[in-house]
Motif scaffolding. Structure first.
Motif, PDB file in Angstrom:
ATOM      1  N   THR A   1      47.122  45.372 -20.628  1.00 42.33           N
ATOM      2  CA  THR A   1      48.114  44.665 -19.807  1.00 42.33           C
ATOM      3  C   THR A   1      48.553  43.348 -20.440  1.00 42.33           C
ATOM      4  OG1 THR A   1      46.337  43.650 -18.516  1.00 42.33           O
ATOM      5  CG2 THR A   1      47.288  45.701 -17.662  1.00 42.33           C
TER       6      THR A   1
ATOM      7  N   LYS B   1      48.560  54.393  -9.264  1.00 44.80           N
ATOM      8  CA  LYS B   1      49.229  55.077  -8.159  1.00 44.80           C
ATOM      9  C   LYS B   1      49.078  56.589  -8.268  1.00 44.80           C
ATOM     10  CE  LYS B   1      53.444  55.468  -5.586  1.00 44.80           C
ATOM     11  NZ  LYS B   1      54.624  54.852  -5.122  1.00 44.80           N
TER      12      LYS B   1
ATOM     13  N   LYS C   1      51.465  46.268 -17.802  1.00 39.98           N
ATOM     14  CA  LYS C   1      51.230  46.071 -16.372  1.00 39.98           C
ATOM     15  C   LYS C   1      51.932  47.163 -15.558  1.00 39.98           C
ATOM     16  CE  LYS C   1      50.536  41.163 -16.959  1.00 39.98           C
ATOM     17  NZ  LYS C   1      51.062  39.831 -16.805  1.00 39.98           N
ATOM     18  N   LYS C   2      53.113  47.537 -16.008  1.00 36.71           N
ATOM     19  CA  LYS C   2      53.864  48.608 -15.342  1.00 36.71           C
ATOM     20  C   LYS C   2      53.119  49.946 -15.487  1.00 36.71           C
ATOM     21  CE  LYS C   2      58.564  50.455 -15.252  1.00 36.71           C
ATOM     22  NZ  LYS C   2      59.897  50.374 -15.877  1.00 36.71           N
TER      23      LYS C   2
ATOM     24  N   ARG D   1      50.076  50.061 -13.124  1.00 38.27           N
ATOM     25  CA  ARG D   1      50.440  50.362 -11.741  1.00 38.27           C
ATOM     26  C   ARG D   1      50.743  51.851 -11.565  1.00 38.27           C
ATOM     27  NH1 ARG D   1      53.062  45.466 -12.385  1.00 38.27           N
ATOM     28  NH2 ARG D   1      55.082  46.457 -12.776  1.00 38.27           N
ATOM     29  N   LYS D   2      51.437  52.434 -12.529  1.00 42.09           N
ATOM     30  CA  LYS D   2      51.789  53.854 -12.434  1.00 42.09           C
ATOM     31  C   LYS D   2      50.556  54.751 -12.531  1.00 42.09           C
ATOM     32  CE  LYS D   2      56.553  53.627 -14.052  1.00 42.09           C
ATOM     33  NZ  LYS D   2      57.509  54.128 -15.047  1.00 42.09           N
TER      34      LYS D   2
END
Length: 96
Positions: free
Chosen positions: A11, A25, A17-18, A21-22
């Motif tokens: 990150t 999730k 960072k994106k 998150r993916k």
């Protein structure tokens, strides 16, 4: 079959960072979080292959790490929990 999924996503930049998150999730959609970046998934083989494919496409293999531990169908004998955070039974009843 029970599979333990762990990941480490770099990150250092906004793209990382994106990705993080993916990945988180996607894991939350199919598995139960047991540590910050560790999930337990009780899936049939076909569903597992789809999840693995999706996660593999989300990470950057040059900077990120994704690990799968196959515990199989007799996983209850292979998992021992000690300490905080009560364990859960993925084969039990879920009340929404």
């Amino acid at each position: 079959m029970m599979v333990l999924i762990s990941y480490d996503v770099c990150t250092m930049d906004s793209e990382g960072k994106k990705r993080l998150r993916k990945v988180a999730k996607e894991c939350q959609n199919h598995a139960q979080r047991v540590q910050n970046s560790v999930f337990e998934a009780d899936l049939d083989y076909s569903s597992f292959l789809k999840l693995k494919e999706k996660l593999t496409t989300l990470i950057n293999p040059k900077t990120d790490s994704l690990r799968f531990y196959y515990l199989g169908n007799n996983w209850k004998r292979r998992v021992e929990h000690i300490g905080a955070k009560e364990t859960y039974d993925p084969e039990g009843v879920i009340i929404l």
